[in-house]
Design a protein around this motif. Structure first.
Motif, mmCIF file in Angstrom:
data_model
loop_
_atom_site.group_PDB
_atom_site.id
_atom_site.type_symbol
_atom_site.label_atom_id
_atom_site.label_comp_id
_atom_site.label_asym_id
_atom_site.label_seq_id
_atom_site.Cartn_x
_atom_site.Cartn_y
_atom_site.Cartn_z
ATOM 1 N N ARG A 270 0.814 -1.195 -0.070
ATOM 2 C CA ARG A 270 -0.010 0.045 -0.025
ATOM 3 C C ARG A 270 0.888 1.120 0.009
ATOM 4 N N MET A 271 1.983 1.240 0.841
ATOM 5 C CA MET A 271 2.877 2.340 0.887
ATOM 6 C C MET A 271 3.602 2.560 -0.496
ATOM 7 N N THR A 272 4.058 1.621 -1.028
ATOM 8 C CA THR A 272 4.686 1.984 -2.211
ATOM 9 C C THR A 272 3.799 2.365 -3.582
ATOM 10 N N SER A 273 2.857 1.595 -3.537
ATOM 11 C CA SER A 273 1.827 2.004 -4.673
ATOM 12 C C SER A 273 1.308 3.152 -4.503
ATOM 13 N N THR A 274 0.887 3.749 -3.228
ATOM 14 C CA THR A 274 0.501 5.133 -3.017
ATOM 15 C C THR A 274 1.367 6.103 -3.427
ATOM 16 N N LEU A 275 2.594 6.051 -3.056
ATOM 17 C CA LEU A 275 3.741 6.812 -3.421
ATOM 18 C C LEU A 275 4.108 6.721 -4.947
ATOM 19 N N ALA A 276 3.984 5.898 -5.508
ATOM 20 C CA ALA A 276 4.273 5.559 -6.982
ATOM 21 C C ALA A 276 3.307 6.478 -7.650
ATOM 22 N N SER A 277 1.925 6.205 -7.173
ATOM 23 C CA SER A 277 0.844 6.996 -7.824
ATOM 24 C C SER A 277 0.824 8.392 -8.033
ATOM 25 N N LEU A 278 1.386 8.863 -6.630
ATOM 26 C CA LEU A 278 1.473 10.473 -6.430
ATOM 27 C C LEU A 278 2.541 10.939 -7.265
ATOM 28 N N PHE A 279 3.670 10.172 -7.234
ATOM 29 C CA PHE A 279 4.780 10.680 -8.034
ATOM 30 C C PHE A 279 4.478 10.851 -9.370
ATOM 31 N N ALA A 280 3.656 9.738 -10.002
ATOM 32 C CA ALA A 280 3.266 9.805 -11.398
ATOM 33 C C ALA A 280 2.460 11.030 -11.850
ATOM 34 N N SER A 281 1.779 11.592 -10.709
ATOM 35 C CA SER A 281 0.875 12.620 -10.903
ATOM 36 C C SER A 281 1.572 14.006 -10.797
ATOM 37 N N SER A 282 2.855 13.886 -10.399
ATOM 38 C CA SER A 282 3.402 15.201 -9.953
ATOM 39 C C SER A 282 3.382 15.601 -8.848
ATOM 40 N N VAL A 283 2.736 14.864 -7.911
ATOM 41 C CA VAL A 283 2.633 15.500 -6.626
ATOM 42 C C VAL A 283 4.071 15.706 -6.038
ATOM 43 N N PRO A 284 4.564 16.946 -5.255
ATOM 44 C CA PRO A 284 5.562 17.397 -4.681
ATOM 45 C C PRO A 284 6.003 16.152 -3.557
ATOM 46 N N ILE A 285 7.007 15.550 -3.586
ATOM 47 C CA ILE A 285 7.775 14.530 -3.000
ATOM 48 C C ILE A 285 7.068 14.460 -1.356
ATOM 49 N N LEU A 286 7.458 15.745 -0.809
ATOM 50 C CA LEU A 286 7.109 15.906 0.612
ATOM 51 C C LEU A 286 5.768 15.855 0.803
ATOM 52 N N GLU A 287 4.893 16.517 -0.007
ATOM 53 C CA GLU A 287 3.296 16.460 0.120
ATOM 54 C C GLU A 287 2.760 14.857 0.003
ATOM 55 N N ALA A 288 3.765 14.201 -1.172
ATOM 56 C CA ALA A 288 3.324 12.848 -1.347
ATOM 57 C C ALA A 288 3.442 11.847 -0.131
ATOM 58 N N ILE A 289 4.460 12.220 0.458
ATOM 59 C CA ILE A 289 4.930 11.309 1.725
ATOM 60 C C ILE A 289 3.945 11.673 2.811
ATOM 61 N N GLU A 290 3.444 12.761 2.981
ATOM 62 C CA GLU A 290 2.551 13.379 3.943
ATOM 63 C C GLU A 290 1.179 12.665 3.758
ATOM 64 N N ILE A 291 0.727 12.690 2.307
ATOM 65 C CA ILE A 291 -0.523 11.809 2.131
ATOM 66 C C ILE A 291 -0.334 10.516 2.293
ATOM 67 N N THR A 292 0.600 9.825 1.963
ATOM 68 C CA THR A 292 0.811 8.438 2.181
ATOM 69 C C THR A 292 0.821 7.997 3.619
ATOM 70 N N GLU A 293 1.529 8.841 4.431
ATOM 71 C CA GLU A 293 1.478 8.646 5.947
ATOM 72 C C GLU A 293 0.064 8.627 6.397
ATOM 73 N N LYS A 294 -0.962 9.299 6.097
ATOM 74 C CA LYS A 294 -2.261 9.477 6.366
ATOM 75 C C LYS A 294 -3.139 8.351 5.920
ATOM 76 N N VAL A 295 -2.740 7.538 4.818
ATOM 77 C CA VAL A 295 -3.898 6.531 3.968
ATOM 78 C C VAL A 295 -3.033 5.190 4.160
ATOM 79 N N VAL A 296 -1.966 4.932 4.838
ATOM 80 C CA VAL A 296 -1.161 3.796 4.740
ATOM 81 C C VAL A 296 -1.946 2.425 5.580
ATOM 82 N N GLY A 297 -2.469 3.343 6.574
ATOM 83 C CA GLY A 297 -3.472 2.308 7.217
ATOM 84 C C GLY A 297 -2.555 1.268 8.551
ATOM 85 N N ASN A 298 -1.406 1.963 8.613
ATOM 86 C CA ASN A 298 -0.428 1.219 9.775
ATOM 87 C C ASN A 298 0.475 2.286 10.339
ATOM 88 N N GLU A 299 0.369 2.608 11.776
ATOM 89 C CA GLU A 299 0.935 3.588 12.502
ATOM 90 C C GLU A 299 2.353 3.147 12.524
#
Length: 402
Positions: A270-299
Motif C-alpha cells: 500500500r505504501m509503495t503503490s500510493t507513493l508511486a501513484s502520487l509521484f506519477a501525478s507530479s505531486v511534490p515528494i514531501l506532500e506525497a509522503i505526508e498523504i501516504t502517511e495518512k492513508v497507509v493504514g498502519n501507524e
C-alpha cells in the motif's frame, strides 16, 4: 454543505420563503435562478445542534468507485466535457450514494467551480490522496490519465484488501462456530446430565468436573462474559484512538506469528503503490509522503514515513531512516536508495508495489492451506473435549451395570 435561508419571487410574482443546501452562496443563487426565481434575499443559516445534519455520511463501495473512475476517464478521452460526463455517470451508476453525489457535483461544476475543489466538498468519498492527484492532473491538463491511474491504484488496493480478508475470514468463521458450539453444549446439553451424575454418587473424572463447573458458571454468570467482551472491545477502541495506543496495536499485529508477515507485506504494498501513484501525478515528494502517511493504514509504517519526510527536509535521504527500522524490508530501502540516486523513484516503487502485491497473494494462499486443517483439528478437539467429559462417566456407569 451550508444551509441558506432564502426569500424569492416566482414568475407569477408570488413571494416564497425556504431553505436549501449549497457549497457556496454563489451556488445557492445559481440553483434558485435555475428554477426561474428572482432572489430577494439569501442568508446563511448559522449551524446549531438543531440545524446540523446528523445523518451518517455513507461511503461508496470501492468496486463502484473504480468503475466510476474507469468510465469517467473513458468519457473524457472521447472528448465529452467534464459536466456532461458527470451527468452520464450519475444516471448509470448502481450506487445510490454516488449517484446523489454526482448530481450535486454536476451542479457545482455548472457554477464554474474546479473539479478538485468540488471533490473536496465530499471528503467521505473523495479522500485527500484523490483530490491532490486530481488537482495535479488539472494543472498539467491530464485529468483523463490521472483518473485512469487512480482507477489502477484503487483496484490494486481492493485486490490486496480482498486477499488479506480472505486469509483472515476462514479462521474467524471457525473460531465463531467453535465458540457457539461450545456455549450450546455447556448451556443446553451438559445440564441435562447433571442430575444423572449426581445420582451416581461416584467420583467423577477431573475432565468431567471441569466441564460441569464451566457449564454451571456460564449459566449463572453469563453476564460476566458479556461484560468482559464489551470492556475488552471498548478498551481496544479507546486505545486505538490514541496515537501511542494505535502504534502499539499495529506493532503487535505486525509481530503476530504467521499473520504478522501478511499484514507487513500488505502495508508495504500500500505504501509503495500510493507513493508511486502520487509521484506519477507530479505531486511534490514531501506532500506525497505526508498523504501516504495518512492513508497507509498502519501507524508503524506511518511513523517511518514521517521520519523519512523529516530526513528529506534536512536534505538527507528518504531511505536512510527506513534502513534503520525493522518494519521496512531491505529490498524496499535498497530500491528507494537507487531510485533517489538515479531519479527513477516512481518506476522502482511501482515494481516494488507489484512484487509485494504478489507476495500478499502467495502468503494468503499459504495461510489458507495451512490454517484450514489446523482450525478443523482445533474445532474437533474443543468439541471432542466436552463430549468426552460427558461420555467417560457414562461408560463407567455402563460397566458397573454389566
Amino acid at each position: 454543505m451550508t444551509q441558506y435561508q432564502y426569500t424569492v419571487k416566482n414568475v407569477k410574482g408570488e413571494r416564497k420563503n425556504g431553505q436549501l443546501k449549497a457549497n457556496s452562496q454563489r451556488e445557492a443563487y445559481g440553483l434558485l435562478r435555475e428554477k426561474q426565481y428572482r432572489v430577494l434575499s439569501l442568508t446563511e443559516v448559522p449551524e446549531t445542534i438543531w440545524t446540523k445534519d446528523l445523518s451518517f455520511k455513507q461511503s461508496v463501495k470501492q468496486k463502484d468507485f473504480v468503475i466510476y473512475l474507469r468510465q469517467f476517464s473513458t468519457l473524457l478521452k472521447a472528448g465529452i466535457t467534464i459536466v456532461d460526463a458527470t451527468n452520464i455517470l450519475a444516471k448509470q451508476t448502481n450506487s445510490k450514494v454516488l449517484q446523489k453525489t454526482l448530481y450535486e457535483i454536476q451542479e457545482s461544476l455548472q457554477q464554474g467551480n474546479a473539479l478538485s475543489e468540488v471533490y473536496e466538498q465530499y471528503p467521505h468519498i473523495f479522500k485527500k490522496l484523490f483530490t491532490n492527484m486530481i488537482r495535479a492532473g488539472e494543472a498539467s491538463g491530464t485529468i483523463a490519465d490521472t483518473l485512469e491511474r487512480l482507477a489502477d491504484y484503487y483496484e490494486k488496493q481492493l485486490r490486496t484488501k480482498q486477499k488479506v480478508m480472505a486469509a483472515m475470514t476462514y479462521p474467524a468463521v471457525i473460531a465463531i462456530i467453535t465458540t457457539f458450539v461450545v456455549f450450546f453444549l455447556l448451556l443446553f446439553v451438559v445440564p441435562t446430565f447433571v442430575n444423572m451424575f449426581n445420582d451416581l454418587n461416584a467420583t467423577l473424572p477431573t475432565i468431567t468436573i471441569w466441564v460441569l463447573t464451566a457449564s454451571k458458571w456460564i449459566q449463572q454468570d453469563w453476564w460476566i462474559i458479556l461484560l468482559l467482551v464489551i470492556i475488552t472491545v471498548s478498551g481496544l477502541l479507546l486505545i486505538k484512538k490514541q496515537p501511542k495506543g494505535a502504534y502499539l496495536l499495529d506493532a503487535i499485529l505486525l509481530k503476530i506469528p504467521i499473520f504478522g508477515t501478511l499484514f507487513q507485506k500488505a502495508a508495504i504494498s500500500r505504501m509503495t503503490s500510493t507513493l508511486a501513484s502520487l509521484f506519477a501525478s507530479s505531486v511534490p515528494i514531501l506532500e506525497a509522503i505526508e498523504i501516504t502517511e495518512k492513508v497507509v493504514g498502519n501507524e508503524v509504517v506511518a511513523k517511518v514515513l514521517h521520519e523519512g519526510k523529516t530526513s528529506l527536509e534536512r536534505g538527507d535521504s528518504l531511505a536512510e531512516p527506513m534502513e534503520q527500522h525493522w518494519v521496512i524490508p531491505p529490498l524496499v530501502t535498497q530500491m528507494i536508495a537507487i531510485g533517489e540516486k538515479t531519479g527513477s523513484l516512481e518506476s522502482l516503487l511501482t515494481k516494488v508495489s507489484t512484487f509485494y502485491e504478489n507476495e500478499v497473494e502467495a502468503v494468503a494462499e499459504q495461510l489458507k492451506s495451512l490454517i484450514e486443517p489446523v482450525m478443523i483439528v482445533l474445532l474437533a478437539g474443543v468439541v471432542g473435549f466436552v463430549v468426552l467429559a460427558i461420555m467417560i462417566p457414562m461408560f463407567d456407569m455402563f460397566n458397573q451395570i454389566h
